[in-house]
Scaffold this motif. Structure first.
Motif: not given
Length: 121
Positions: A89-106
């Motif tokens: 999931d993190v890799s897919r999001a990075r490939a889509a262009g996200v700059d940061d990835y935070v997992v809930k809960p936060f």
């Protein structure tokens, strides 16, 4: 401070994000589905977009990909804030262009710090 767009279908989470970020001086807009999020982004060109992954109309990944395909959003920082936590999931999001990835809960502190880091970068 900055203009932040929160795109989150859970009303309680969206409200929490808005409160936390408003308290430190950011202007915060909220949209509750991916389609409304894209409309809001195009209307106001926020400095930071915080996206949930799983939403009605368009997913956070779809919203991110569409924003990244528009040169007008090249400087916009995008954070994925989601319950999805697998490395794929993190890799897919990075490939889509996200700059940061935070997992809930936060924690509110974690959110503030991550937004400030995005704005500084």
């Amino acid at each position: 401070m900055a203009h932040v767009l929160v795109v989150e279908d859970d009303v309680d989470v969206a409200s929490l994000l808005q409160q936390v970020l408003s308290r430190v001086g950011h202007e915060v807009d909220v949209a509750h589905d991916g389609g409304a999020g894209l409309d809001a982004a195009h209307a106001r060109h926020p400095d930071v977009v915080i996206l949930d992954w799983m939403m009605p109309i368009k997913s956070g990944i779809e919203v991110c990909s569409e924003l990244r395909s528009d040169p007008g959003f090249a400087r916009t920082r995008i954070m994925m804030l989601t319950a999805r936590s697998s490395p794929q999931d993190v890799s897919r999001a990075r490939a889509a262009g996200v700059d940061d990835y935070v997992v809930k809960p936060f924690t509110p502190r974690q959110l503030r710090e991550r937004v400030e880091t995005l704005l500084a970068g």
